[in-house]
Design a protein around this motif. Structure first.
Motif, PDB file in Angstrom:
ATOM      1  N   TYR A  58      99.354  49.532 221.781  1.00 12.59           N
ATOM      2  CA  TYR A  58      98.191  48.851 222.364  1.00 12.59           C
ATOM      3  C   TYR A  58      98.577  47.449 222.845  1.00 12.59           C
ATOM      4  O   TYR A  58      98.302  47.074 223.986  1.00 12.59           O
ATOM      5  N   VAL A  59      99.217  46.700 221.993  1.00 18.55           N
ATOM      6  CA  VAL A  59      99.574  45.317 222.337  1.00 18.55           C
ATOM      7  C   VAL A  59     100.545  45.284 223.511  1.00 18.55           C
ATOM      8  O   VAL A  59     100.341  44.530 224.468  1.00 18.55           O
ATOM      9  N   GLU A  79      88.315  48.226 225.486  1.00 21.91           N
ATOM     10  CA  GLU A  79      89.689  48.723 225.487  1.00 21.91           C
ATOM     11  C   GLU A  79      90.129  49.375 224.175  1.00 21.91           C
ATOM     12  O   GLU A  79      90.711  50.456 224.189  1.00 21.91           O
ATOM     13  N   ILE A  80      89.881  48.704 223.079  1.00 25.25           N
ATOM     14  CA  ILE A  80      90.420  49.183 221.796  1.00 25.25           C
ATOM     15  C   ILE A  80      89.891  50.571 221.429  1.00 25.25           C
ATOM     16  O   ILE A  80      90.690  51.471 221.135  1.00 25.25           O
ATOM     17  N   PRO A  81      88.568  50.787 221.448  1.00 22.12           N
ATOM     18  CA  PRO A  81      88.108  52.150 221.113  1.00 22.12           C
ATOM     19  C   PRO A  81      88.628  53.208 222.095  1.00 22.12           C
ATOM     20  O   PRO A  81      89.008  54.308 221.671  1.00 22.12           O
ATOM     21  N   GLU A  82      88.649  52.895 223.388  1.00 20.83           N
ATOM     22  CA  GLU A  82      89.155  53.870 224.362  1.00 20.83           C
ATOM     23  C   GLU A  82      90.633  54.170 224.116  1.00 20.83           C
ATOM     24  O   GLU A  82      91.061  55.320 224.179  1.00 20.83           O
ATOM     25  N   PHE A  83      91.408  53.122 223.844  1.00 20.05           N
ATOM     26  CA  PHE A  83      92.838  53.293 223.602  1.00 20.05           C
ATOM     27  C   PHE A  83      93.061  54.173 222.374  1.00 20.05           C
ATOM     28  O   PHE A  83      93.820  55.142 222.414  1.00 20.05           O
ATOM     29  N   ILE A 145      91.642  53.536 230.391  1.00 16.00           N
ATOM     30  CA  ILE A 145      91.568  52.367 229.514  1.00 16.00           C
ATOM     31  C   ILE A 145      91.827  51.046 230.236  1.00 16.00           C
ATOM     32  O   ILE A 145      91.021  50.120 230.153  1.00 16.00           O
ATOM     33  N   PHE A 146      92.943  50.946 230.921  1.00 13.92           N
ATOM     34  CA  PHE A 146      93.314  49.698 231.574  1.00 13.92           C
ATOM     35  C   PHE A 146      93.115  49.794 233.091  1.00 13.92           C
ATOM     36  O   PHE A 146      93.779  49.108 233.855  1.00 13.92           O
TER      37      PHE A 146
END
Length: 151
Positions: A58-59, A79-83, A145-146
């Motif tokens: 993720y990072v 972003e975080i939940p989708e990732f 996501i991105f």
């Protein structure tokens, strides 16, 4: 000319680089936890390795691949939940595939040494599945996501 090619394919090149590094984190963690917990707990070892590698992915994907530089709560909440959901899907695929290869197809009966490292059927299965997972994760990351907003 090389610079132009790099700029054109920068996203794919950096994704492959960090994908390889993420895979190394995953394999190293899997190996360590297999040594600690034993081979019978291969699905648990894989789950722990997955958690560590997803945090790393993720990072690195956020900062270096898709260049999503914002750390605003509004952005992170999306972003975080989708990732992690996308990674949960690929994790389920990997766990199912690992179970299929090891338990059903008996890959764990294969083993050989390569440069003083024992390559087991579990590792062979993880390599096969890693290729599939990396490709799936790229598409989820790039197109969901991105995803870059159109101006």
């Amino acid at each position: 000319m090389m610079k132009k090619l790099f700029e054109k394919y920068k996203e794919v090149i950096t994704y492959v680089i960090f994908g390889v590094l993420t895979t190394l984190v995953n394999f190293a963690a899997f190996w360590v936890f297999t040594k600690i917990c034993g081979e019978k707990l291969y699905l648990l070892n894989n789950a722990i390795a997955w958690i560590l590698s997803v945090i790393f992915a993720y990072v690195t994907n956020k900062l270096f691949v898709f260049e999503s530089k914002s750390w605003k709560v509004k952005v992170l909440v999306k972003e975080i939940p989708e990732f992690f959901l996308a990674r949960v899907f690929s994790f389920a695929l990997e766990e199912g595939g690992l179970w299929l290869f090891v338990t059903v197809l008996k890959f764990d009966r294969f083993s050989f040494n390569l440069l003083s490292f024992e390559i087991t059927g579990q590792i062979i299965a993880k390599v096969i599945l890693a290729v599939i997972v990396v490709i799936l994760n790229y598409f989820f990351s790039k197109f969901v996501i991105f995803k870059k907003k159109k101006d």
